[in-house]
Scaffold this motif. Structure first.
Motif, mmCIF file in Angstrom:
data_model
loop_
_atom_site.group_PDB
_atom_site.id
_atom_site.type_symbol
_atom_site.label_atom_id
_atom_site.label_comp_id
_atom_site.label_asym_id
_atom_site.label_seq_id
_atom_site.Cartn_x
_atom_site.Cartn_y
_atom_site.Cartn_z
ATOM 1 N N SER A 117 -3.936 7.584 0.499
ATOM 2 C CA SER A 117 -3.820 8.357 1.187
ATOM 3 C C SER A 117 -3.014 7.047 2.549
ATOM 4 N N SER A 118 -2.267 8.391 2.821
ATOM 5 C CA SER A 118 -1.530 8.045 4.001
ATOM 6 C C SER A 118 -2.460 6.848 5.411
ATOM 7 N N GLY A 119 -3.529 7.882 5.244
ATOM 8 C CA GLY A 119 -4.439 7.909 7.093
ATOM 9 C C GLY A 119 -4.822 6.119 6.165
ATOM 10 N N ASP A 120 -5.062 6.008 5.118
ATOM 11 C CA ASP A 120 -5.358 4.605 5.206
ATOM 12 C C ASP A 120 -4.936 3.893 5.027
ATOM 13 N N PHE A 121 -3.585 3.858 4.429
ATOM 14 C CA PHE A 121 -2.308 2.878 4.576
ATOM 15 C C PHE A 121 -2.340 2.127 5.508
ATOM 16 N N ILE A 122 -2.050 3.639 6.608
ATOM 17 C CA ILE A 122 -2.121 3.048 7.706
ATOM 18 C C ILE A 122 -2.922 2.305 8.486
ATOM 19 N N ARG A 123 -4.121 2.637 8.578
ATOM 20 C CA ARG A 123 -4.909 1.765 8.840
ATOM 21 C C ARG A 123 -5.691 0.474 8.653
ATOM 22 N N GLU A 124 -4.667 -0.031 7.393
ATOM 23 C CA GLU A 124 -4.670 -1.132 6.685
ATOM 24 C C GLU A 124 -3.696 -1.491 7.352
ATOM 25 N N ASN A 125 -2.232 -1.174 7.330
ATOM 26 C CA ASN A 125 -1.383 -1.760 8.114
ATOM 27 C C ASN A 125 -1.836 -2.208 9.880
#
Ligand SMILES: Nc1ncnc2c1ncn2[C@H]1C[C@H](O)[C@@H](COP(=O)(O)OP(=O)(O)OP(=O)(O)O)O1
Ligand SMILES: Nc1nc2c(ncn2[C@@H]2O[C@H](COP(=O)(O)OP(=O)(O)O)[C@@H](O)[C@H]2O)c(=O)[nH]1
Length: 227
Positions: free
Chosen positions: A34-42
């Motif tokens: 999920s791009s959103g999850d990936f952004i949040r992780e970063n």
């Protein structure tokens, strides 16, 4: 080793991308990205791209294409041995073209859900911001009202999900998604599903994927690094 399978799920906000991709991941053993999850992780890890992405998200803007591709494509290139399903990327034609030159997609699922349904669902959507877990007070309520099932932390309603923000978000989705959908249609990999209930759409998606996801060994495919 079984042939790898790469798919993307697209749809307007509230169309059920998260809900359906979770079911697909569980049923077919794909890795859900999920791009959103990936952004949040970063953002949480304070990476350079995460710090940059945060400045846009805080202003309610989409993250620029070059930041998104810098964040996501290396991650996809690492996944040479996993089948995956991507939710939230590509969101612009430029992102679709960048993805295209990195790896071959097998299938794209596009969800076509009426506006009234989206409005109702989003006004009832609550999320756990730290994990991205999504609830709906009617469809999949949390065990304890207002609390995340796993962490017990409070759930919030995003400003973006309020009806006044939704009209603009949907208009934006239609404008940017059209050329992406046309691209995938022309490649012959687009499958569109229409309806008002996830549980009624799901059997069609399930049977399509059952015919597409190979169980026997063929060739190994890889995402190739961008030049
Ligand atoms: N592919 C992308 N390109 C640009 N910005 C992105 C992309 N994916 C996510 N973002 C940014 C903007 C989003 O508001 C934010 C959170 O994304 P996401 O978790 O997908 O929630 P969302 O609320 O935009 O989607 P939806 O309502 O469709 O579930 O991250
Ligand atoms: N009432 C109802 N809510 C649903 C249905 N499918 C998903 N939802 C809820 O609708 C909201 C939007 O779904 P989500 O999967 O987050 O959509 P996304 O924005 O496309 O990722 C969430 O609160 C879901 O729990 C459905 O068939 N009926």
């Amino acid at each position: 080793m079984a042939k790898l399978f790469r798919a993307v799920i697209m749809g307007p906000p509230g169309s059920g991308k998260g809900t359906i991709s979770e079911r697909i991941a569980q049923r077919f053993g794909l890795t859900r990205l999920s791009s959103g999850d990936f952004i949040r992780e970063n953002i949480a890890a304070n990476t350079d791209a995460g710090v940059l992405a945060k400045t846009y998200i805080e202003r309610g803007l989409l993250v620029p294409d070059h930041v998104m591709t810098r964040l996501l494509l290396p991650r996809l290139e690492e996944m040479t041995r996993h089948s995956w399903l991507m939710d939230g990327f590509p969101r612009t034609l430029a992102q679709a073209e960048a993805l295209n030159s990195t790896c071959d997609l097998d299938l794209v699922i596009s969800l076509n859900i009426p506006y009234e349904t989206l409005k109702e669902r989003l006004s009832d959507r609550w999320i756990h911001p730290a994990s991205g877990r999504v609830y709906n007070m009617g469809f999949n309520p949390p065990h304890v009202q207002g609390r995340d099932d796993i962490s017990g932390e409070p759930l919030i309603q995003q400003d973006d999900d309020k009806p006044e923000a939704l009209v603009a978000r949907l208009r934006h989705y239609k404008d940017v998604a059209k050329p992406i959908i046309d691209l995938y249609k022309s490649k012959g990999i687009l499958h569109t599903f229409s309806g008002t209930e996830t549980d009624r759409i799901w059997p069609y998606i399930n049977s399509l994927l059952s015919t597409k996801i190979p169980s026997t060994s063929q060739t190994d495919t890889q995402c190739i690094p961008m030049p």
